[in-house]
Every structure is written in structure tokens, then in C-alpha cells.
Design an enzyme around this catalytic site. Structure first.
Site, PDB file in Angstrom:
ATOM      1  N   LYS A 131       0.863  -1.180   0.000  1.00  0.00           N
ATOM      2  CA  LYS A 131       0.000   0.000   0.000  1.00  0.00           C
ATOM      3  C   LYS A 131       0.893   1.221   0.000  1.00  0.00           C
ATOM      4  O   LYS A 131       2.042   1.157   0.444  1.00  0.00           O
ATOM      5  CB  LYS A 131      -0.881   0.022   1.259  1.00  0.00           C
ATOM      6  CG  LYS A 131      -2.136   0.830   1.090  1.00  0.00           C
ATOM      7  CD  LYS A 131      -3.211   0.046   0.354  1.00  0.00           C
ATOM      8  CE  LYS A 131      -4.453   0.883   0.102  1.00  0.00           C
ATOM      9  NZ  LYS A 131      -5.568   0.054  -0.370  1.00  0.00           N
ATOM     10  N   ASP A 171      -6.776   4.373  -4.649  1.00  0.00           N
ATOM     11  CA  ASP A 171      -7.485   4.143  -3.384  1.00  0.00           C
ATOM     12  C   ASP A 171      -8.136   5.486  -3.037  1.00  0.00           C
ATOM     13  O   ASP A 171      -8.303   6.339  -3.931  1.00  0.00           O
ATOM     14  CB  ASP A 171      -6.519   3.653  -2.291  1.00  0.00           C
ATOM     15  CG  ASP A 171      -7.245   3.220  -1.023  1.00  0.00           C
ATOM     16  OD1 ASP A 171      -7.890   2.156  -1.041  1.00  0.00           O
ATOM     17  OD2 ASP A 171      -7.184   3.943  -0.005  1.00  0.00           O
TER      18      ASP A 171
HETATM   19  P1  NAD Z   1     -13.024   7.929  -2.652  1.00  0.00           P
HETATM   20  O1  NAD Z   1     -11.988   8.936  -2.332  1.00  0.00           O
HETATM   21  O2  NAD Z   1     -13.469   7.770  -4.054  1.00  0.00           O
HETATM   22  O3  NAD Z   1     -14.341   8.205  -1.759  1.00  0.00           O
HETATM   23  C1  NAD Z   1     -14.295   8.308  -0.375  1.00  0.00           C
HETATM   24  C2  NAD Z   1     -15.672   8.718   0.130  1.00  0.00           C
HETATM   25  O4  NAD Z   1     -15.640   8.742   1.564  1.00  0.00           O
HETATM   26  C3  NAD Z   1     -16.104  10.113  -0.305  1.00  0.00           C
HETATM   27  O5  NAD Z   1     -17.496  10.157  -0.489  1.00  0.00           O
HETATM   28  C4  NAD Z   1     -15.712  10.977   0.894  1.00  0.00           C
HETATM   29  O6  NAD Z   1     -16.451  12.183   0.963  1.00  0.00           O
HETATM   30  C5  NAD Z   1     -16.053  10.034   2.026  1.00  0.00           C
HETATM   31  N1  NAD Z   1     -15.308  10.339   3.253  1.00  0.00           N
HETATM   32  C6  NAD Z   1     -14.014  10.709   3.366  1.00  0.00           C
HETATM   33  N2  NAD Z   1     -13.703  10.940   4.647  1.00  0.00           N
HETATM   34  C7  NAD Z   1     -14.828  10.688   5.361  1.00  0.00           C
HETATM   35  C8  NAD Z   1     -15.148  10.757   6.723  1.00  0.00           C
HETATM   36  N3  NAD Z   1     -14.250  11.162   7.634  1.00  0.00           N
HETATM   37  N4  NAD Z   1     -16.406  10.406   7.111  1.00  0.00           N
HETATM   38  C9  NAD Z   1     -17.333  10.027   6.196  1.00  0.00           C
HETATM   39  N5  NAD Z   1     -17.074   9.968   4.886  1.00  0.00           N
HETATM   40  C10 NAD Z   1     -15.841  10.290   4.473  1.00  0.00           C
HETATM   41  O7  NAD Z   1     -12.464   6.561  -2.056  1.00  0.00           O
HETATM   42  P2  NAD Z   1     -12.837   5.069  -2.495  1.00  0.00           P
HETATM   43  O8  NAD Z   1     -11.874   4.630  -3.534  1.00  0.00           O
HETATM   44  O9  NAD Z   1     -14.290   4.982  -2.730  1.00  0.00           O
HETATM   45  O10 NAD Z   1     -12.458   4.252  -1.167  1.00  0.00           O
HETATM   46  C11 NAD Z   1     -13.367   4.142  -0.074  1.00  0.00           C
HETATM   47  C12 NAD Z   1     -12.921   3.001   0.833  1.00  0.00           C
HETATM   48  O11 NAD Z   1     -12.896   1.779   0.068  1.00  0.00           O
HETATM   49  C13 NAD Z   1     -11.529   3.136   1.425  1.00  0.00           C
HETATM   50  O12 NAD Z   1     -11.525   2.572   2.717  1.00  0.00           O
HETATM   51  C14 NAD Z   1     -10.668   2.303   0.496  1.00  0.00           C
HETATM   52  O13 NAD Z   1      -9.491   1.835   1.120  1.00  0.00           O
HETATM   53  C15 NAD Z   1     -11.615   1.171   0.177  1.00  0.00           C
HETATM   54  N6  NAD Z   1     -11.304   0.451  -1.064  1.00  0.00           N
HETATM   55  C16 NAD Z   1     -11.232   1.098  -2.255  1.00  0.00           C
HETATM   56  C17 NAD Z   1     -10.959   0.371  -3.411  1.00  0.00           C
HETATM   57  C18 NAD Z   1     -10.924   1.012  -4.766  1.00  0.00           C
HETATM   58  O14 NAD Z   1     -10.823   0.274  -5.767  1.00  0.00           O
HETATM   59  N7  NAD Z   1     -11.044   2.321  -4.903  1.00  0.00           N
HETATM   60  C19 NAD Z   1     -10.726  -1.008  -3.333  1.00  0.00           C
HETATM   61  C20 NAD Z   1     -10.824  -1.650  -2.110  1.00  0.00           C
HETATM   62  C21 NAD Z   1     -11.109  -0.905  -0.973  1.00  0.00           C
END
Ligand code: NAD
Length: 439
Positions: A131, A171
Site C-alpha cells: 500500500k 485508493d
Molecule cells: P473515494 O476517495 O473515491 O471516496 C471516499 C468517500 O468517503 C467520499 O465520499 C468521501 O467524501 C467520504 N469520506 C471521506 N472521509 C470521510 C469521513 N471522515 N467520514 C465520512 N465519509 C468520508 O475513495 P474510495 O476509492 O471509494 O475508497 C473508499 C474506501 O474503500 C476506502 O476505505 C478504500 O481503502 C476502500 N477500497 C477502495 C478500493 C478502490 O478500488 N477504490 C478497493 C478496495 C477498498
């Protein structure tokens, strides 16, 4: 040297890389890495893991911290801190996303790298776990500032990444554009290398279906889990925290497949309508207004409320540590599907288990992203483009199989789904490390 010598060496290695020893009692105050390590050690106990193997798997293989000076558009220079952690490479090249957020530090990146190792083992893609991240607030940075940050960061970590060594992906806070800059920057020194990152724009060798893959995987896994628990998915009320890549696609695909999305939220707060939201109209509103809040056909609620609303399925899809001992007893959902990494503290996990709430763990639920990243890397190496139908077919096959394996193991060993998922993932990595002669 006898066993004692090996163990001593293991302890030193653990200390140097910041590992925590076996924690007997979980608390909400655990750091992300402590929480991830807590679940790992419980699994290592169940698997009767040798101490030397445990010492290797409890620590990172390699950790890099870099400074990234970035000239902002107003002429000021901000010095950011960036990280890349390679946790374990027994099963293949390191693989894991890059996060831009103000929560990023070595502990968070270390935790996420370890979770990637177990996830890649569980979903059975030929990768180790890694990561990366940069401590910054991407929401306040301009396009040009993010590009400068990304190019500098890529140059700084370019010594340890590579198509057969370590392959980053998006991510939180990063996206296909970020990956395009990374690929371009890496290519300046190394020549055209699309396989250096996944989650790229399709026109640069990205895979069809990668953008929505994590959300699609969440929905496949949720439907399979609901079937196993005799819960109808059609018309099930789903509440989702986070409306970014994973949250939005989970909402859109859950709605498309018959569920009722009753709540979504972003960093500013959430919205709720017991009769269901129209996800794409909410997306349009959030693009115009900068938040889902204020949507005409719903009530504004807080981010905390979103977790505690009446619903059948709760999907945390934002950040870690949001389900804690102080709110775990207030959750009304019958099933929690962890789309985010590490959303449940170990203490809350115990409360949810006691309450009989089904928790589908992160390393299973959100594995769709890395699965399609694997398909993208394969396409880049073979220089052969797959059709979207093939991507989605293979994704469904792998997500369904992994979900079934986790349920079957949990039933056979009378453990939680998280314990079963860890046992499968950790067990596969441990046997790969041993058979390679690494430990
Ligand atoms: P992103 O940046 O596209 O979206 C994040 C979302 O969370 C946004 O709506 C943001 O406003 C909200 N957010 C941020 N801080 C916050 C807080 N303190 N309280 C409430 N909401 C909050 O990110 P993403 O890619 O959608 O990732 C979201 C989660 O999924 C993360 O934990 C990431 O590690 C996990 N994840 C992502 C992927 C991927 O392919 N993008 C894969 C596996 C896991």
C-alpha cells in the site's frame, strides 16, 4: 543456531518494523496496524503457525518513507510525506493502492499493506500485499498541484516499484487520472510501461470495468451472503457511508439489482429516505452542490446517523474505525458489508458478533477492485484487450467462489466470517512463504 536464536532474530525484525506483539484485549484506541495485527495473530493461533513464520508475516518486508516538496499555484512550497509499504511478496509481486488523505501515516499504510496481503491470498490473485499513500488534503488541491505531487511521489518510489515487483492502483483520494500521471512519470525513465499501475483510464490500457469493480464485487458478495443468510436482496434497505468510487458504484449497482438504497453520505454528512433514493439523481446533485446533503427528496442526517439508521444492510465505504464500541450496539442492520478497509474496530467486532449481526469482512467484500486490477495487469502484459462481459464474468466467478469458501470455512470451524477469511488468506500466504524456503 537453535530455535532460540531464530526467535530472537524474529523479535528484532518485528521491533525494527514496528510490529505489535500479540494483543490479548482489543480496544477502540488501537491504531489501524494494531487492529490488523490483532486479527492476524488470532488467525496465526488457530493455524498453529510456527513462530518464525509468524515473525515474518507480522511485519512488513520493506517500508519506504519519502519527502515530497510540491510548489503550489500560489508560489508556496508544501513538503508532504509519502509512503510505500511492501508487506509480503510470497505469492507474487506486491500490489496495493495509493491513498491521498490527511489521515495517511506509516501506521495506516502498514495496516492497509498487510490487509492487501491477506486479501490477495483470499481472492487468490498471484500477488503479495502493498500500500502507499501521501499525507495531504486532495480536496483543497488544484489539478496541477495534484499532478505535481503525483509525479514527484512516483519518481521517489520508482526504485522499488515495477511490473514484476510492485504495482500501485487507486485508493481513497486517487483515481484513474492519478494512475495516468504515475504511468507517464514512470515511463519517462523506463519507457512505455502500462502494467506499472492498474486502474488507469481505458484509453491508456486500463481495463473495461475497473472503475466500478470494487462496488460490483461488493454487490456480488452481498447477494451471495444474503442468500446464505436467507435474507432477500430484492427490496432490502441498504445504507451506505461514503459516496466516492466504492460507495457510489455499490449504491448504483445495488439499486440496479433490486435493492432499495435508503441512505448515502460523504465527508460532509448524509441523506436518508426510507422509501429509497434515486442514486444517479443523487450523484448529479452531489456534483452540483459539492455534497449529497441538501438533496431535495431526502432528509439530511449526520455521518454517525447513517450507521445507525433502520436498514437491512449497512455498507461502510469510506474510512477506517467508524464502527466502534460506542455505536456498535446501536446498529440496526442485520448485515454489515465492509466495503471500506478496517471500518470496524476489534472491540466493535466482538459486540456485533454477540448481537448476531453478520459482518462480511473487508478482505472479502472489497476484493473486487484488486481482482479486476489483476485482469488489467494480465491484459497489459499480454497486450490483449478483454471485453467488459469477460471482465464481469470472471469477477463474478472469483467473488462468488471466495464468498462461498469463507462461508463454508466459517460453518465448518464455527468461526466468524472474518476469522474464516483471515484463516484462508493468511494460511495461503504462510504456506507460500514456507514452500519458497523464505522462512
Ligand atoms: P473515494 O476517495 O473515491 O471516496 C471516499 C468517500 O468517503 C467520499 O465520499 C468521501 O467524501 C467520504 N469520506 C471521506 N472521509 C470521510 C469521513 N471522515 N467520514 C465520512 N465519509 C468520508 O475513495 P474510495 O476509492 O471509494 O475508497 C473508499 C474506501 O474503500 C476506502 O476505505 C478504500 O481503502 C476502500 N477500497 C477502495 C478500493 C478502490 O478500488 N477504490 C478497493 C478496495 C477498498
Amino acid at each position: 543456531m537453535g530455535d532460540e536464536g531464530k526467535l530472537e532474530h524474529g523479535d528484532q525484525a518485528q521491533e525494527a518494523l514496528g510490529a505489535v506483539r500479540h494483543v490479548e484485549e482489543a480496544t477502540d484506541a488501537m491504531t489501524p496496524f494494531e487492529a490488523a495485527t490483532y486479527f492476524f495473530h488470532r488467525s496465526a493461533d488457530r493455524l498453529n503457525m510456527r513462530d518464525e513464520v509468524r515473525a515474518v508475516l507480522a511485519t512488513s518486508y520493506r517500508e519506504l518513507a519519502v519527502q515530497i516538496p510540491v510548489k503550489y499555484e500560489d508560489g508556496s512550497i508544501h513538503v508532504h510525506r509519502g509512503y510505500r509499504v511492501q508487506h509480503n511478496g510470497a505469492r507474487g509481486p506486491y500490489k496495493g493502492g495509493i491513498r491521498y488523505a490527511d489521515s495517511v501515516d506509516m501506521d495506516e499504510v502498514r495496516a492497509l499493506a498487510a490487509l492487501m496481503t491477506w486479501k490477495n491470498g483470499l481472492i487468490d490473485v498471484p500477488y503479495g500485499g502493498a500500500k502507499g499513500g501521501v499525507h495531504c488534503d486532495p480536496t483543497t488541491m488544484s489539478h496541477l498541484e495534484k499532478e505535481r505531487l503525483t509525479r514527484r511521489f512516483t519518481a521517489m518510489i520508482s526504485y522499488i516499484i515495477g511490473v514484476n515487483r510492485d504495482i500501485p492502483a487507486p485508493d481513497m483520494g486517487t483515481d484513474a487520472q492519478t494512475m495516468a500521471w504515475m504511468m507517464d512519470e514512470y515511463g519517462r525513465k523506463n519507457g512505455y510501461t502500462p502494467g506499472i499501475v492498474t486502474g488507469k483510464p481505458v484509453e491508456l490500457g486500463g481495463s473495461p470495468g475497473r472503475e466500478e469493480a470494487t462496488g460490483r464485487g461488493v454487490v456480488i458478495c452481498t447477494k451471495e451472503a444474503a442468500k446464505r443468510k436467507d435474507m432477500p436482496f430484492r427490496d432490502a434497505a441498504v445504507a451506505i457511508q461514503g459516496f466516492g468510487n466504492v460507495g457510489y458504484w455499490t449504491a448504483a449497482l445495488a439499486q440496479e439489482q433490486g435493492a432499495k438504497v435508503v441512505a448515502v453520505s460523504d465527508i460532509r454528512g448524509g441523506i436518508y429516505n426510507a422509501d429509497g433514493l434515486d442514486v444517479d439523481t443523487v450523484l448529479k446533485h452531489s456534483r452540483d452542490a459539492g455534497s449529497v446533503q441538501g438533496y431535495h427528496d431526502a432528509d439530511d442526517v449526520s455521518n454517525q446517523d447513517v450507521l445507525e439508521l433502520p436498514c437491512d444492510i449497512l455498507v461502510p465505504a469510506a474510512i477506517h474505525g467508524v464502527i466502534r464500541s460506542d455505536n456498535a450496539s446501536k446498529i440496526q442492520a442485520r448485515m454489515i458489508v465492509e466495503a471500506a478497509n478496517g471500518p470496524t474496530t476489534p472491540t466493535a467486532d466482538e459486540i456485533l458478533v454477540d448481537r448476531g449481526i453478520t459482518v462480511v469482512p473487508d478482505i472479502l467484500a472489497n476484493a473486487g477492485g484488486v481482482t479486476v486490477s489483476y485482469f488489467e495487469w494480465v491484459q497489459n502484459i499480454q497486450q490483449f484487450r478483454w471485453e467488459l462481459e469477460q471482465v464481469n464474468f470472471e469477477l463474478k466467478k472469483r467473488m462468488t467462489r471466495a464468498t462461498q469458501q469463507v462461508f463454508e470455512r466459517a460453518e465448518a470451524n464455527r468461526t466468524t466470517l472474518r476469522d474464516a477469511a483471515f484463516d484462508i488468506g493468511v494460511g495461503r500466504v504462510a504456506s507460500a512463504a514456507e514452500v519458497r524456503g523464505y522462512v
